[in-house]
Design a protein around this motif. Structure first.
Motif, PDB file in Angstrom:
ATOM      1  N   TYR A 357       0.839  -1.191   0.000  1.00  0.00           N
ATOM      2  CA  TYR A 357       0.000   0.000   0.000  1.00  0.00           C
ATOM      3  C   TYR A 357       0.877   1.246   0.000  1.00  0.00           C
ATOM      4  O   TYR A 357       1.942   1.271   0.636  1.00  0.00           O
ATOM      5  CB  TYR A 357      -0.915   0.011   1.234  1.00  0.00           C
ATOM      6  CG  TYR A 357      -1.857  -1.168   1.295  1.00  0.00           C
ATOM      7  CD1 TYR A 357      -3.111  -1.113   0.694  1.00  0.00           C
ATOM      8  CD2 TYR A 357      -1.483  -2.343   1.941  1.00  0.00           C
ATOM      9  CE1 TYR A 357      -3.972  -2.206   0.745  1.00  0.00           C
ATOM     10  CE2 TYR A 357      -2.329  -3.427   1.992  1.00  0.00           C
ATOM     11  CZ  TYR A 357      -3.574  -3.360   1.393  1.00  0.00           C
ATOM     12  OH  TYR A 357      -4.426  -4.434   1.434  1.00  0.00           O
ATOM     13  N   ARG A 358       0.412   2.266  -0.706  1.00  0.00           N
ATOM     14  CA  ARG A 358       1.102   3.550  -0.729  1.00  0.00           C
ATOM     15  C   ARG A 358       0.214   4.619  -0.099  1.00  0.00           C
ATOM     16  O   ARG A 358      -0.951   4.751  -0.466  1.00  0.00           O
ATOM     17  CB  ARG A 358       1.464   3.952  -2.157  1.00  0.00           C
ATOM     18  CG  ARG A 358       2.633   3.169  -2.765  1.00  0.00           C
ATOM     19  CD  ARG A 358       2.933   3.637  -4.167  1.00  0.00           C
ATOM     20  NE  ARG A 358       1.865   3.314  -5.092  1.00  0.00           N
ATOM     21  CZ  ARG A 358       1.489   4.083  -6.111  1.00  0.00           C
ATOM     22  NH1 ARG A 358       2.061   5.259  -6.315  1.00  0.00           N
ATOM     23  NH2 ARG A 358       0.531   3.697  -6.924  1.00  0.00           N
ATOM     24  N   GLN A 360      -0.574   8.416   0.107  1.00  0.00           N
ATOM     25  CA  GLN A 360      -0.373   9.587  -0.738  1.00  0.00           C
ATOM     26  C   GLN A 360      -1.078  10.799  -0.137  1.00  0.00           C
ATOM     27  O   GLN A 360      -2.070  10.655   0.592  1.00  0.00           O
ATOM     28  CB  GLN A 360      -0.909   9.340  -2.151  1.00  0.00           C
ATOM     29  CG  GLN A 360      -0.202   8.216  -2.886  1.00  0.00           C
ATOM     30  CD  GLN A 360      -0.745   8.028  -4.292  1.00  0.00           C
ATOM     31  OE1 GLN A 360      -1.939   8.190  -4.544  1.00  0.00           O
ATOM     32  NE2 GLN A 360       0.147   7.670  -5.220  1.00  0.00           N
ATOM     33  N   SER A 369      -2.618  15.457  -9.362  1.00  0.00           N
ATOM     34  CA  SER A 369      -1.637  14.442  -9.014  1.00  0.00           C
ATOM     35  C   SER A 369      -1.559  14.298  -7.503  1.00  0.00           C
ATOM     36  O   SER A 369      -1.849  15.227  -6.751  1.00  0.00           O
ATOM     37  CB  SER A 369      -0.258  14.808  -9.566  1.00  0.00           C
ATOM     38  OG  SER A 369       0.189  16.024  -8.998  1.00  0.00           O
ATOM     39  N   TRP A 370      -1.161  13.098  -7.064  1.00  0.00           N
ATOM     40  CA  TRP A 370      -0.951  12.797  -5.661  1.00  0.00           C
ATOM     41  C   TRP A 370       0.535  12.583  -5.416  1.00  0.00           C
ATOM     42  O   TRP A 370       1.254  12.079  -6.285  1.00  0.00           O
ATOM     43  CB  TRP A 370      -1.718  11.540  -5.254  1.00  0.00           C
ATOM     44  CG  TRP A 370      -3.209  11.728  -5.219  1.00  0.00           C
ATOM     45  CD1 TRP A 370      -4.073  11.616  -6.261  1.00  0.00           C
ATOM     46  CD2 TRP A 370      -3.997  12.065  -4.080  1.00  0.00           C
ATOM     47  NE1 TRP A 370      -5.359  11.858  -5.853  1.00  0.00           N
ATOM     48  CE2 TRP A 370      -5.339  12.138  -4.512  1.00  0.00           C
ATOM     49  CE3 TRP A 370      -3.714  12.308  -2.749  1.00  0.00           C
ATOM     50  CZ2 TRP A 370      -6.384  12.436  -3.657  1.00  0.00           C
ATOM     51  CZ3 TRP A 370      -4.759  12.605  -1.887  1.00  0.00           C
ATOM     52  CH2 TRP A 370      -6.068  12.669  -2.342  1.00  0.00           C
ATOM     53  N   ASP A 372       3.459  10.688  -3.304  1.00  0.00           N
ATOM     54  CA  ASP A 372       3.731   9.530  -2.450  1.00  0.00           C
ATOM     55  C   ASP A 372       4.396   9.977  -1.154  1.00  0.00           C
ATOM     56  O   ASP A 372       5.397  10.702  -1.175  1.00  0.00           O
ATOM     57  CB  ASP A 372       4.637   8.535  -3.170  1.00  0.00           C
ATOM     58  CG  ASP A 372       3.883   7.698  -4.191  1.00  0.00           C
ATOM     59  OD1 ASP A 372       2.648   7.734  -4.183  1.00  0.00           O
ATOM     60  OD2 ASP A 372       4.542   7.010  -4.990  1.00  0.00           O
ATOM     61  N   SER A 374       4.685   7.449   1.705  1.00  0.00           N
ATOM     62  CA  SER A 374       5.390   6.263   2.155  1.00  0.00           C
ATOM     63  C   SER A 374       4.756   5.042   1.507  1.00  0.00           C
ATOM     64  O   SER A 374       3.659   5.113   0.927  1.00  0.00           O
ATOM     65  CB  SER A 374       5.357   6.132   3.678  1.00  0.00           C
ATOM     66  OG  SER A 374       4.015   6.006   4.135  1.00  0.00           O
ATOM     67  N   SER A 375       5.444   3.913   1.634  1.00  0.00           N
ATOM     68  CA  SER A 375       4.958   2.651   1.094  1.00  0.00           C
ATOM     69  C   SER A 375       5.216   1.561   2.120  1.00  0.00           C
ATOM     70  O   SER A 375       6.236   1.578   2.829  1.00  0.00           O
ATOM     71  CB  SER A 375       5.662   2.318  -0.218  1.00  0.00           C
ATOM     72  OG  SER A 375       5.246   1.054  -0.706  1.00  0.00           O
ATOM     73  N   ASP A 390       3.434  10.835   8.156  1.00  0.00           N
ATOM     74  CA  ASP A 390       3.840  11.845   7.178  1.00  0.00           C
ATOM     75  C   ASP A 390       4.685  12.867   7.925  1.00  0.00           C
ATOM     76  O   ASP A 390       4.152  13.800   8.546  1.00  0.00           O
ATOM     77  CB  ASP A 390       2.624  12.514   6.544  1.00  0.00           C
ATOM     78  CG  ASP A 390       3.008  13.562   5.505  1.00  0.00           C
ATOM     79  OD1 ASP A 390       4.219  13.734   5.258  1.00  0.00           O
ATOM     80  OD2 ASP A 390       2.098  14.206   4.949  1.00  0.00           O
ATOM     81  N   TYR A 401      -5.409  12.805   2.363  1.00  0.00           N
ATOM     82  CA  TYR A 401      -4.663  11.562   2.296  1.00  0.00           C
ATOM     83  C   TYR A 401      -5.508  10.468   1.660  1.00  0.00           C
ATOM     84  O   TYR A 401      -6.738  10.444   1.792  1.00  0.00           O
ATOM     85  CB  TYR A 401      -4.230  11.091   3.695  1.00  0.00           C
ATOM     86  CG  TYR A 401      -3.183  11.968   4.325  1.00  0.00           C
ATOM     87  CD1 TYR A 401      -3.542  13.022   5.162  1.00  0.00           C
ATOM     88  CD2 TYR A 401      -1.842  11.756   4.071  1.00  0.00           C
ATOM     89  CE1 TYR A 401      -2.588  13.838   5.742  1.00  0.00           C
ATOM     90  CE2 TYR A 401      -0.877  12.562   4.656  1.00  0.00           C
ATOM     91  CZ  TYR A 401      -1.236  13.609   5.473  1.00  0.00           C
ATOM     92  OH  TYR A 401      -0.301  14.404   6.054  1.00  0.00           O
ATOM     93  N   SER A 405      -3.259   0.788  -3.750  1.00  0.00           N
ATOM     94  CA  SER A 405      -2.514  -0.469  -3.865  1.00  0.00           C
ATOM     95  C   SER A 405      -2.554  -0.910  -5.323  1.00  0.00           C
ATOM     96  O   SER A 405      -3.636  -0.944  -5.931  1.00  0.00           O
ATOM     97  CB  SER A 405      -3.121  -1.537  -2.981  1.00  0.00           C
ATOM     98  OG  SER A 405      -2.405  -2.735  -3.067  1.00  0.00           O
TER      99      SER A 405
END
Length: 406
Positions: A357-358, A360, A369-370, A372, A374-375, A390, A401, A405
């Protein structure tokens, strides 16, 4: 589906786009709830589950916990909805009293009363039907007569309770842990020892006179329901009745122990242990559905789906809900800003394991646009919640937020 949750300067978004199974009862999706949960009800557009605390969910997917002001020794054992309110009972086995909690919305709770019962009553469950709440359990016979007699408490509002108890006996024990209502008849069920275990069912049309059913066809009744013009009892087997008096046994084989049953959406659902979920359209012919959950203790129907609750009996016990329809759990909860020495926004992710999962963010919506943040890759296994951060966020700017995935 898109969910927006404003919290101060934080807004959370997540999306799920999945088709549903042809028959929603073919697939049951698992959700993390918290610690072990024992009963569940639906009302006022909300699922409410109880155990060591109150848990609520608008969709059966994401659950919020509200702790008891005074922790319970035995835990909350039953919940029901009716007459515009939820009513929750706490077993009184160790407190020598049974506490009652009420809520009009399932999120704000207050103690309403201590049930006026005899010495050391045990209230196991509460149900609603025919405009009345029924709390059922048992209490000891007088000291000169060992054993227990059954106990039924009735109330229109969860505030004022009327007591109905079984006759004192000697050396026998009678236990109630289920009740239901249909077609003008109340039915309560459990078991008795005399000296062997026998199924116990009582019927009443006025909540005052309770008549025992003779020759009940199996030994232990754990759950009762009503639908399609028939009563259904589950426990050590399954039985049906058109009037609550004459019962027909429908054995489905050595499955285990069924704990609860309900009716909704033209189907019956029964749950239990080990790893038991059954469904039927006629309460006679049953289909078993796979689940990993060790034991399921309660089931309800609302908002187009069944939700059953229970948990895993491991060295790390944990509570879960399973929901018909197959939609996986993806929940993002804002926990707020961290301390000055560890800045950033903290979020709690509960999601199906075995995926990446990311997290954003975006400063505005709509956005082209979003970014990133963290992942995280969650290994296969039970979906314990994980904390995301974050570090660049602060309380001076609004952020949105979402979780995607892969």
């Amino acid at each position: 589906m898109t969910l927006t949750l404003p919290l101060g300067a934080i807004t959370l978004l997540f999306g799920i786009c999945l088709g549903r199974a042809a028959d929603p009862l073919d697939t049951w999706a698992e959700r993390c709830v918290g610690t072990m949960v024992r009963d569940v009800a639906y009302g006022a557009g909300l699922f409410v589950a109880v155990g060591d605390a109150f848990y609520s969910s608008a969709d059966g997917v994401c659950w919020m916990r509200q702790a008891l002001a005074a922790p319970s020794v035995n835990g909350l054992s039953g919940v029901a909805y009716g007459n515009g309110r939820f009513v929750v009972v706490e077993s009184g086995a160790w407190r020598r009293e049974s506490r009652v909690f009420i809520s009009p919305n399932g999120t704000a709770w207050q103690p309403s009363a201590t049930m006026p019962a005899g010495e050391l009553p045990v209230i196991d469950r509460v149900f609603f039907g025919g405009g009345t709440f029924l709390a059922v359990g048992q209490e000891p016979n007088p000291s000169t007569a060992p054993g227990y007699h059954w106990l039924v408490m009735t109330s229109p509002d969860g505030l004022s309770w009327t007591r109905h108890s079984g006759p004192t006996n000697s050396g026998e024990s009678y236990y109630l842990n289920a009740a239901t209502y249909g077609n003008g008849v109340y039915v309560a069920g459990g078991w008795c020892t005399n000296p062997t275990t026998q199924g116990l069912a009582l019927v009443s049309t006025n909540l005052t006179v309770w008549v025992p059913v003779t020759g009940f066809p199996f030994s232990v009744v754990n759950g009762l329901g009503y639908g399609k013009g028939r009563f259904i009892a589950v426990g050590s087997s399954i039985a049906t009745s058109s009037d609550g008096v004459e019962w027909t046994n429908h054995s489905v084989g050595p499955l285990g122990r069924l704990a609860a049953v309900t009716f909704g959406g033209e189907s019956f659902a029964a749950v239990g242990e080990p790893q038991l979920i059954l469904s039927s359209t006629d309460a006679v012919h049953w289909t078993q559905h796979p689940t990993r959950v060790d034991g399921l203790h309660g089931v309800t129907h609302g908002n187009g789906s069944f939700v059953a609750i229970g948990g895993y009996y491991t060295d790390h016990p944990r509570g879960v809900a399973v929901q018909s329809g197959g939609r996986p759990q993806v929940c993002l909860q804002a926990l707020g800003l961290g301390p000055s020495w560890e800045p950033g926004v903290r979020l709690l992710l509960t999601a199906e394991h075995g995926h990446t999962y990311r997290l954003q963010s975006s400063p505005q919506l709509p956005t082209a646009s979003w970014i990133d943040v963290s992942s995280i890759s969650l290994p296969p296994g039970y979906p314990d919640p994980v904390r995301l951060i974050d570090p660049a966020a602060s309380d001076s700017h609004q952020r949105f937020y979402r979780v995607v995935s892969p």
